[in-house]
Design a protein around this motif. Structure first.
Motif, PDB file in Angstrom:
ATOM      1  N   LYS A  87      83.403  48.070  41.869  1.00 53.91           N
ATOM      2  CA  LYS A  87      82.830  48.604  42.908  1.00 53.91           C
ATOM      3  C   LYS A  87      81.680  47.531  43.147  1.00 53.91           C
ATOM      4  CE  LYS A  87      84.113  53.028  42.534  1.00 53.91           C
ATOM      5  NZ  LYS A  87      83.674  54.340  42.780  1.00 53.91           N
ATOM      6  N   PRO A  88      81.011  46.977  44.448  1.00 49.57           N
ATOM      7  CA  PRO A  88      79.963  46.530  44.450  1.00 49.57           C
ATOM      8  C   PRO A  88      78.583  46.961  43.891  1.00 49.57           C
ATOM      9  CG  PRO A  88      80.847  46.435  46.638  1.00 49.57           C
ATOM     10  CD  PRO A  88      81.726  47.627  45.741  1.00 49.57           C
ATOM     11  N   GLU A  89      78.560  48.219  43.833  1.00 56.06           N
ATOM     12  CA  GLU A  89      77.683  49.041  42.889  1.00 56.06           C
ATOM     13  C   GLU A  89      77.566  48.565  41.197  1.00 56.06           C
ATOM     14  OE1 GLU A  89      79.540  50.451  45.168  1.00 56.06           O
ATOM     15  OE2 GLU A  89      80.287  52.616  44.676  1.00 56.06           O
ATOM     16  N   ASP A  90      78.705  48.044  40.937  1.00 53.91           N
ATOM     17  CA  ASP A  90      78.613  47.438  39.651  1.00 53.91           C
ATOM     18  C   ASP A  90      78.372  46.501  39.256  1.00 53.91           C
ATOM     19  OD1 ASP A  90      82.332  48.823  39.550  1.00 53.91           O
ATOM     20  OD2 ASP A  90      80.617  49.893  38.675  1.00 53.91           O
ATOM     21  N   THR A  91      77.734  45.757  40.418  1.00 52.11           N
ATOM     22  CA  THR A  91      76.903  44.415  40.190  1.00 52.11           C
ATOM     23  C   THR A  91      75.693  44.704  39.342  1.00 52.11           C
ATOM     24  OG1 THR A  91      77.856  43.584  42.231  1.00 52.11           O
ATOM     25  CG2 THR A  91      75.814  42.546  41.232  1.00 52.11           C
ATOM     26  N   ALA A  92      75.559  43.953  38.410  1.00 47.58           N
ATOM     27  CA  ALA A  92      74.497  44.002  37.158  1.00 47.58           C
ATOM     28  C   ALA A  92      74.721  42.845  36.109  1.00 47.58           C
ATOM     29  CB  ALA A  92      74.488  45.345  36.633  1.00 47.58           C
ATOM     30  N   VAL A  93      73.622  42.766  35.348  1.00 48.56           N
ATOM     31  CA  VAL A  93      73.823  42.019  34.038  1.00 48.56           C
ATOM     32  C   VAL A  93      74.145  43.203  33.064  1.00 48.56           C
ATOM     33  CG1 VAL A  93      72.469  40.758  32.489  1.00 48.56           C
ATOM     34  CG2 VAL A  93      71.756  40.506  34.851  1.00 48.56           C
ATOM     35  N   TYR A  94      75.149  42.717  32.464  1.00 51.10           N
ATOM     36  CA  TYR A  94      75.843  43.513  31.403  1.00 51.10           C
ATOM     37  C   TYR A  94      75.342  42.935  30.024  1.00 51.10           C
ATOM     38  CZ  TYR A  94      78.649  46.253  34.913  1.00 51.10           C
ATOM     39  OH  TYR A  94      79.080  46.952  35.825  1.00 51.10           O
ATOM     40  N   TYR A  95      74.691  43.931  29.106  1.00 48.12           N
ATOM     41  CA  TYR A  95      74.437  43.582  27.943  1.00 48.12           C
ATOM     42  C   TYR A  95      75.218  44.333  26.808  1.00 48.12           C
ATOM     43  CZ  TYR A  95      70.016  41.992  30.118  1.00 48.12           C
ATOM     44  OH  TYR A  95      69.222  41.327  31.132  1.00 48.12           O
ATOM     45  N   CYS A  96      75.374  43.756  25.868  1.00 44.80           N
ATOM     46  CA  CYS A  96      76.095  44.248  24.618  1.00 44.80           C
ATOM     47  C   CYS A  96      75.152  44.490  23.787  1.00 44.80           C
ATOM     48  CB  CYS A  96      77.456  43.258  24.005  1.00 44.80           C
ATOM     49  SG  CYS A  96      78.323  43.965  22.792  1.00 44.80           S
ATOM     50  N   ALA A  97      75.207  45.608  23.031  1.00 49.04           N
ATOM     51  CA  ALA A  97      74.351  46.006  21.991  1.00 49.04           C
ATOM     52  C   ALA A  97      74.697  46.651  20.666  1.00 49.04           C
ATOM     53  CB  ALA A  97      73.022  46.575  22.462  1.00 49.04           C
ATOM     54  N   ALA A  98      74.046  46.681  19.743  1.00 47.15           N
ATOM     55  CA  ALA A  98      74.710  47.405  18.412  1.00 47.15           C
ATOM     56  C   ALA A  98      73.675  47.789  17.334  1.00 47.15           C
ATOM     57  CB  ALA A  98      75.725  46.071  17.703  1.00 47.15           C
ATOM     58  N   ASP A  99      73.889  48.968  16.888  1.00 54.67           N
ATOM     59  CA  ASP A  99      73.074  49.263  15.898  1.00 54.67           C
ATOM     60  C   ASP A  99      73.662  50.658  15.108  1.00 54.67           C
ATOM     61  OD1 ASP A  99      69.337  49.851  15.899  1.00 54.67           O
ATOM     62  OD2 ASP A  99      70.756  49.873  14.238  1.00 54.67           O
ATOM     63  N   TYR A 100      73.188  50.833  13.999  1.00 55.61           N
ATOM     64  CA  TYR A 100      73.699  52.138  13.488  1.00 55.61           C
ATOM     65  C   TYR A 100      73.701  53.312  14.149  1.00 55.61           C
ATOM     66  CZ  TYR A 100      73.821  49.219   9.353  1.00 55.61           C
ATOM     67  OH  TYR A 100      74.366  48.175   8.526  1.00 55.61           O
ATOM     68  N   VAL A 101      74.608  54.259  13.983  1.00 47.14           N
ATOM     69  CA  VAL A 101      74.477  55.403  15.257  1.00 47.14           C
ATOM     70  C   VAL A 101      75.162  56.567  14.316  1.00 47.14           C
ATOM     71  CG1 VAL A 101      76.830  54.736  15.867  1.00 47.14           C
ATOM     72  CG2 VAL A 101      75.306  56.337  17.455  1.00 47.14           C
ATOM     73  N   SER A 102      74.332  57.871  14.605  1.00 44.79           N
ATOM     74  CA  SER A 102      74.912  59.045  13.806  1.00 44.79           C
ATOM     75  C   SER A 102      75.474  59.958  15.348  1.00 44.79           C
ATOM     76  CB  SER A 102      73.625  59.911  13.284  1.00 44.79           C
ATOM     77  OG  SER A 102      72.532  59.850  13.941  1.00 44.79           O
ATOM     78  N   SER A 103      74.597  59.745  16.448  1.00 48.42           N
ATOM     79  CA  SER A 103      74.949  60.573  17.455  1.00 48.42           C
ATOM     80  C   SER A 103      74.643  59.780  18.622  1.00 48.42           C
ATOM     81  CB  SER A 103      73.895  61.835  17.748  1.00 48.42           C
ATOM     82  OG  SER A 103      74.072  62.429  18.801  1.00 48.42           O
ATOM     83  N   TRP A 104      75.488  59.821  19.871  1.00 53.42           N
ATOM     84  CA  TRP A 104      75.257  59.053  21.037  1.00 53.42           C
ATOM     85  C   TRP A 104      74.037  59.567  21.806  1.00 53.42           C
ATOM     86  CZ3 TRP A 104      77.402  54.877  20.314  1.00 53.42           C
ATOM     87  CH2 TRP A 104      78.759  54.691  19.665  1.00 53.42           C
ATOM     88  N   SER A 105      73.546  60.846  21.611  1.00 53.41           N
ATOM     89  CA  SER A 105      72.397  61.314  22.274  1.00 53.41           C
ATOM     90  C   SER A 105      71.238  60.514  21.911  1.00 53.41           C
ATOM     91  CB  SER A 105      72.320  62.712  21.882  1.00 53.41           C
ATOM     92  OG  SER A 105      71.261  63.277  22.507  1.00 53.41           O
ATOM     93  N   GLY A 106      70.579  59.732  22.957  1.00 57.37           N
ATOM     94  CA  GLY A 106      69.357  59.175  22.513  1.00 57.37           C
ATOM     95  C   GLY A 106      69.557  57.893  21.927  1.00 57.37           C
ATOM     96  N   TRP A 107      70.719  57.317  21.738  1.00 55.57           N
ATOM     97  CA  TRP A 107      70.964  56.123  21.205  1.00 55.57           C
ATOM     98  C   TRP A 107      70.358  54.945  21.975  1.00 55.57           C
ATOM     99  CZ3 TRP A 107      75.316  52.251  21.312  1.00 55.57           C
ATOM    100  CH2 TRP A 107      75.135  51.318  20.356  1.00 55.57           C
ATOM    101  N   TRP A 108      69.792  54.170  21.437  1.00 55.04           N
ATOM    102  CA  TRP A 108      69.213  52.803  21.869  1.00 55.04           C
ATOM    103  C   TRP A 108      69.163  51.771  20.920  1.00 55.04           C
ATOM    104  CZ3 TRP A 108      68.630  52.301  27.152  1.00 55.04           C
ATOM    105  CH2 TRP A 108      68.116  51.114  27.490  1.00 55.04           C
ATOM    106  N   PRO A 109      70.084  50.893  20.785  1.00 59.16           N
ATOM    107  CA  PRO A 109      70.186  50.043  19.861  1.00 59.16           C
ATOM    108  C   PRO A 109      68.928  48.906  19.740  1.00 59.16           C
ATOM    109  CG  PRO A 109      72.059  50.032  21.197  1.00 59.16           C
ATOM    110  CD  PRO A 109      71.092  50.650  21.762  1.00 59.16           C
ATOM    111  N   ASP A 110      68.951  48.421  18.305  1.00 56.11           N
ATOM    112  CA  ASP A 110      67.899  47.336  18.045  1.00 56.11           C
ATOM    113  C   ASP A 110      68.597  45.973  18.536  1.00 56.11           C
ATOM    114  OD1 ASP A 110      66.109  49.082  15.666  1.00 56.11           O
ATOM    115  OD2 ASP A 110      65.903  49.032  17.763  1.00 56.11           O
ATOM    116  N   TYR A 111      69.748  45.710  18.544  1.00 55.55           N
ATOM    117  CA  TYR A 111      70.291  44.460  18.498  1.00 55.55           C
ATOM    118  C   TYR A 111      71.244  44.167  19.606  1.00 55.55           C
ATOM    119  CZ  TYR A 111      69.168  45.082  13.522  1.00 55.55           C
ATOM    120  OH  TYR A 111      68.548  45.355  12.308  1.00 55.55           O
ATOM    121  N   TRP A 112      70.582  43.120  20.527  1.00 48.94           N
ATOM    122  CA  TRP A 112      70.967  42.977  21.944  1.00 48.94           C
ATOM    123  C   TRP A 112      71.588  41.578  22.093  1.00 48.94           C
ATOM    124  CZ3 TRP A 112      70.882  46.624  25.808  1.00 48.94           C
ATOM    125  CH2 TRP A 112      70.416  47.922  25.565  1.00 48.94           C
ATOM    126  N   GLY A 113      72.458  41.226  23.024  1.00 48.51           N
ATOM    127  CA  GLY A 113      72.861  40.031  23.400  1.00 48.51           C
ATOM    128  C   GLY A 113      72.013  39.578  24.341  1.00 48.51           C
TER     129      GLY A 113
END
Length: 122
Positions: A87-113
């Protein structure tokens, strides 16, 4: 050193499809997650979809659930985001990111493309 490299963005008409790829390297042992985020002009960056490397469990934002599919090829250290019914509203810059995770809640990775532009025309 952890490296994250995205590819696959582009211009597509509404209703079309695109597949983004994310090559991740540098993680050793442990359960790490790889996520796709996006940021549209004037808006905050938001999580789109995440996947864990060990058990393959996934998470989708409600706005893309049923249209986007995240998958991984561990042999290639690559995660894919298949985006359908765009959809047009999907227009954006898409970033991939990675980090260790135990829970998705509040997960904000340190390593970004560097990000890849996805533009959906109406």
């Amino acid at each position: 050193e952890v490296q994250v490299v995205e590819s696959g963005g582009g211009l597509v008409q509404a209703g079309g499809s695109l597949t983004l790829s994310c090559l991740v390297s540098g993680f050793r042992l442990g359960d790490y997650g790889i996520g796709w985020f996006r940021q549209a002009p004037g808006k905050e960056r938001e999580g789109v979809s995440f996947i864990k490397n060990k058990d393959g469990s996934t998470m989708y934002a409600e706005v893309v659930n049923g249209r986007f599919t995240i998958s991984s090829d561990n042999a290639k250290n690559t995660v894919y985001l298949q985006m359908n019914s765009l959809k047009p509203e999907d227009t954006a810059v898409y970033y991939c990111a990675a980090d260790y995770v135990s829970s998705w809640s509040g997960w904000w990775p340190d390593y970004w493309g560097q990000g890849t532009q996805v533009t959906v025309s109406s």
